[in-house]
Enzyme design. Structure first.
Site, PDB file in Angstrom:
ATOM      1  CD  GLU A 140      -2.888   1.176   2.238  1.00 27.59           C
ATOM      2  OE1 GLU A 140      -2.693   0.469   3.280  1.00 27.59           O
ATOM      3  OE2 GLU A 140      -3.825   1.909   2.307  1.00 27.59           O
ATOM      4  N   GLY A 280       3.546   2.052  10.911  1.00 32.75           N
ATOM      5  CA  GLY A 280       3.081   1.327  12.048  1.00 32.75           C
ATOM      6  C   GLY A 280       2.854  -0.112  11.739  1.00 32.75           C
ATOM      7  CB  ALA A 281       0.971  -2.432  11.550  1.00 32.96           C
ATOM      8  CG  MET A 282       0.259  -3.594   4.818  1.00 37.12           C
ATOM      9  SD  MET A 282      -0.663  -1.950   4.272  1.00 37.12           S
ATOM     10  CE  MET A 282      -2.080  -2.635   3.428  1.00 37.12           C
ATOM     11  CD  GLU A 317      -2.542  -1.881  10.765  1.00 36.53           C
ATOM     12  OE1 GLU A 317      -3.004  -2.147   9.628  1.00 36.53           O
ATOM     13  OE2 GLU A 317      -2.249  -0.733  11.268  1.00 36.53           O
ATOM     14  CG  HIS A 320      -7.524  -1.751   8.038  1.00 36.54           C
ATOM     15  ND1 HIS A 320      -8.273  -0.648   7.531  1.00 36.54           N
ATOM     16  CD2 HIS A 320      -6.462  -1.109   8.545  1.00 36.54           C
ATOM     17  CE1 HIS A 320      -7.871   0.408   7.675  1.00 36.54           C
ATOM     18  NE2 HIS A 320      -6.531   0.285   8.123  1.00 36.54           N
ATOM     19  CD  GLU A 339      -6.135   3.496   6.712  1.00 36.68           C
ATOM     20  OE1 GLU A 339      -6.338   3.409   7.964  1.00 36.68           O
ATOM     21  OE2 GLU A 339      -5.283   2.569   6.097  1.00 36.68           O
TER      22      GLU A 339
END
Ligand code: B3K
Ligand code: ZN
Length: 879
Positions: A140, A280-282, A317, A320, A339
């Site tokens: 992303e 931070g993270a995905m 996460e 999401h 988001e």
């Protein structure tokens, strides 16, 4: 693989180009230009032959015609080694810039393209890259095109099958999205694995990880009784530090079932922690990739804030999976669809896991210190932007945090139960789709019965609305008189009023009670709201719970604010009254050069009352004791003098620290007696313990140095140790060097803790902080290739006004040097450092000229990345 930034594209209109600006302006992408994809890709097969510095990828796509245009496969620095259509080597293709374009005769074909990559040379950390001997991906927003030619846009959903092979000794663990469907041994010590993800997804959610990893494994049984295997993959030795993340994951899974009715949809959920990560993270489907800082924690090495951060990001996460993966974005202008909503979901989760009041205050503090300045500066944009040059620049506090506030307002207006009907309808109606913000608002409108026609303006207009509030009192009627203005922002000179929901209560000063909270919605430029039954003039409590992300200018006397700070039954409003009292006092002190004595006395009394109030828990007490930040104070002034703000704020801290030194010492002693645990009471004790040190350091430095040294020496956890070290690092003296040295030696080799060591020094109140930063940049532990380390040193400095705004301009020059040095290595991270310089228009002229000069120096550099180019030119722009 070529890891240099994309080749420049020509300026659209050369006549408007400024001679000082290098001719490298990237194309602007516009929301209004959206066109549906010309080809669908129902199936994607990827075959990776993995190597750290040589990986080949064979991509086979089943494509189906949906329009007239040729098939455009995006690439970024890729070369096609081989192209085949329906199994036959093809010639009818050409490169258009970085994209591969194929003229296909029919309506359905199979297209195969082979590419070769060098992950070890990928310093941008986008696409496939190497980190500590492992391979991982970040796609992303547009990283997949650095791995394979593909229609790399979020509205092309495909079912992925991934095969990977590589040396088993080097990469014993091979992971991708979905389920592991087959694996086996190859020749010469190689092995392979095949993964299949049954859920169609856009390319930005693809992930692959190969490395020498170990797992903390557990299971979760979903609400329909399915057992899900959970793994958190880390480097050997780190397993013991993953239990908090695992607990957070399970709590998130349960909470999303209970609160939003969302159940997990695969039999496996993997998380991998990597040290080199841009953010931070995905949320890759079934394979979340995390920055180690949001996974690893134990009491010795992680603060209470780190624990909260891990809980929040793991939840974010995970959430999401529905708000982002099952329903994704049609295009990147819709980013807040996933988001903003997911931030709201993680905020509500964290509220439920801990103290709702404290969490709300923390979230508002983040909004005010990061998003409000963004909204009033040259990079201001609506939560649904209209254009961009580099989408990575739009992962902003506006899209995330203001986006969450906008959805929270809908929830406030609808009420929780109706809001749930709206989100149920949204998930139901758009499951499996690439949706828009408009789809979300429509679903909330249909599900709740709210009329949101006018509310949609919140998606269109940038800028923080300013609301004035005044109370008229006549007979037994109190009338609330409100006005609103939405300030001009770049490209949006004129704004329409927006619906602003304000939770309001009117207090009887004598009884300290109110007849019940009301929700008023200010829909136009002005509004009058009458309330009956008030024989005496009530005290106004407004924007309770921070029901709208606006700046309120209320006619409230010092007495009103003191009353609310002590007696408001809404914890946020109580905090807010105290903040308001302090903001007014400090702004006046900055503007007049001296502070008002009576107001100062009122603030001292209010702080004394908070220190003495036994009904308050320490977490909340700690929150109330935090003074408004310098960035937020600067926001209150049209043109700010950061030096004067620092001086006034430190003077107030010193005044409170000295006047209330007995109470702060007693608080420190009481809190120091509480043993370590993760329970709220113990966490609260640690919070106020360091708060006490902060005030004493300003007002009674010798006492603070003694207490901080004792706290450091006795510390059995990182919260206490870091708080003590921060105090010592700011004070100077022999204790400073000794403690810093001890800290470094004690945690040598633990990258996350060494990051703290850098940050503490760069964020310090010490007068020589800039020299310390210069020296730290030459420290053997410093590296430009690790984003955490770069941020630990330089972002801590850039948000430390005493350092960044040093009157010499050295801080600005250092950040400009950093941006220029980092841009060729990691443009995404480099571009994040532009915004602090971009504030120049709101800073006093001497410093403003130096900030501008720093931006101009960057702009004049040849070969800037799209990321940095966009941020710098916008920051210099004339809007
Ligand atoms: N969706 C990712 C952010 C990706 C940023 C790319 N530059 C993390 C998150 O918001 O959950
Ligand atoms: Zn997110």
């Amino acid at each position: 693989m070529d890891i240099a930034s994309r080749p420049s594209e020509p300026i659209a209109n050369p006549e408007t180009a400024d001679a000082a600006v290098p001719p490298q302006a990237p194309a602007t992408v516009r929301r209004a230009d959206y066109r549906p994809p010309a080809w669908r890709v129902p199936e994607t097969h990827l075959d990776f032959a993995l190597g750290l510095d040589a990986t080949t990828v064979v991509t086979t796509l089943k494509v189906e015609r949906a329009g007239d245009e040729p098939l455009r496969l995006n690439g970024d620095g890729l070369a096609a080694r081989r192209v085949a259509v329906d199994g036959v080597a093809a010639n009818a293709w050409h490169m258009d810039g970085d994209d591969l374009v194929i003229d296909l005769p029919g309506d359905a074909h199979e297209v195969t393209v082979e590419t070769a990559l060098n992950p070890a040379a990928n310093t941008k950390l986008m696409g496939l890259y190497a980190s500590n001997g492992m391979l991982c991906t970040q796609c992303e927003a547009e990283g997949f095109r650095r791995i394979a030619f593909f229609p790399d846009r979020p509205d092309v959903l495909s079912v992925y099958t991934v095969r990977m092979s590589g040396p088993k000794a080097q990469f014993p663990i091979l992971l991708s999205n979905g389920n592991n469907t087959a694996s086996g041994e190859g020749e010469d010590g190689s092995h392979w694995a095949e993964w299949h993800d049954p859920w169609p997804k856009p390319s930005y959610l693809f992930a692959l990880v190969a490395g020498d990893l170990v797992a903390n494994s557990s299971t979760f049984t979903t609400m329909s009784g399915r057992e899900v295997a959970l793994n958190i993959w880390v480097r050997d030795g780190d397993q013991a530090r993953t239990s908090h993340a695992m607990d957070a994951l399970k709590a998130s899974m349960k909470w999303d079932e209970e609160t939003f009715g969302r159940e997990y949809d695969l039999d496996l959920f993997n998380i991998v922690a990597v040290s080199d990560f841009n953010m931070g993270a995905m949320e890759n489907k079934g394979l979340n990739v995390f920055n180690t800082r949001y996974i690893l924690a134990d009491p010795e090495t992680a603060t209470d804030m780190d624990y909260d951060g891990i809980e929040g990001v793991v939840a974010h996460e995970y959430f999401h999976n529905w708000s982002g993966n099952r329903i994704t974005c049609r295009d990147w202008f819709q980013l807040s669809l996933k988001e903003g909503f997911t931030v709201l979901r993680d905020q509500l989760f964290s509220q439920d896991m801990g103290s709702p009041a404290v969490k709300r205050i923390e979230d508002v503090r983040i909004l005010r210190s990061a998003q409000f300045p963004e909204d009033s500066g040259p990079l201001a944009h609506p939560i649904r932007p209209d254009s961009y040059q580099e989408i990575s620049n739009f992962y902003t506090s506006t899209v995330y945090n203001k986006g969450a506030e906008v959805i929270r307002m809908m929830r406030t207006m609808a009420g929780e139960a109706a809001f749930r009907k709206g989100t149920d309808l949204y998930f139901d109606r758009h499951d499996g789709e690439a949706a828009t913000c408009e789809d979300f608002v429509k679903a909330i409108e249909d599900g709740t019965g709210l009329d949101l026609a006018h509310f949609r303006k919140w998606y269109e207009q940038a800028g923080t609305p300013r609301v004035t509030a005044r109370l008229e009192h006549d007979g037994t009627t109190a009338t609330l008189v409100l006005t609103q203005t939405v300030p001009p922002t770049p490209g949006q000179p004129d704004k329409a009023p927006m619906p602003i929901p304000l939770r309001v209560a009117l207090f009887d000063r004598a009884t300290k009670a109110h007849p019940g909270e009301e929700l008023v919605v200010l829909d136009g430029a002005e509004g009058r709201f009458a309330f009956d039954g008030f024989a005496t003039r009530p005290v106004l409590s407004i924007n309770r719970g921070f029901s709208a992300p606006v700046a309120i200018e209320a006619e409230q006397s010092v007495d009103d604010l003191v009353f609310l700070a002590a007696s408001d039954d809404d914890p946020f409003a109580r905090y807010e009254a105290l903040q308001m009292l302090v903001v007014r006092h400090l702004v006046a002190a900055v503007e007049n050069g001296s502070a008002d004595a009576a107001e100062g006395a009122a603030i001292r009394a209010a702080f004394a009352a908070i220190l003495a109030d036994e009904t308050l828990d320490d977490l909340m007490r700690g929150e109330l004791l935090i003074l408004p930040g310098e960035a937020y104070l600067a926001e209150q002034l049209m043109v700010a003098d950061p030096g004067a703000i620092r001086t006034a704020r430190e003077a107030l801290k010193a005044d409170l620290g000295a006047a209330l030194s007995d109470a702060f010492e007693a608080l420190h002693a009481r809190a120091s007696a509480v043993p370590y645990s993760l329970e709220a009471a113990a966490r609260g004790a640690r919070k106020v313990k360091t708060q006490a040190l902060v005030y004493l350091a300003a007002g009674r430095p010798a006492v603070a140095a003694k207490l901080a040294k004792a706290q450091y020496d006795a510390a059995d956890n990182m919260t206490d140790r870091q708080g003590a070290l921060m105090t010592l690092a700011g004070l100077g003296g022999p204790e400073r060097e000794a403690a810093l040295e001890d800290f470094h030696a004690r945690f040598a080799g633990n990258a996350l803790v060494i990051d703290k060591w850098f940050s503490l020094q760069a964020g310090s109140l010490h007068p020589d902080v800039l020299s310390h930063v210069e020296a730290l940049a030459r420290h053997p532990d410093f590296t430009m290739s690790n984003p955490n380390r770069v941020r630990a040193l330089y972002m801590a400095m850039a948000v430390n006004p005493g350092a960044f705004h040093d009157a010499s301009g050295r801080g600005y020059a250092m950040i400009a040097d950093l941006i220029l040095a980092l841009d060729p290595i990691n443009p995404q991270t480099a571009a994040r450092f532009v915004a602090p310089l971009g504030r120049w228009r709101r800073i006093e002229p001497g410093r403003a000229a130096m900030m501008r000069a720093a931006l101009e120096r960057i702009a004049a550099a040849p070969g800037l990345s799209r990321d940095t180019y966009e941020q710098v030119t916008k920051s210099l722009g004339s809007d």
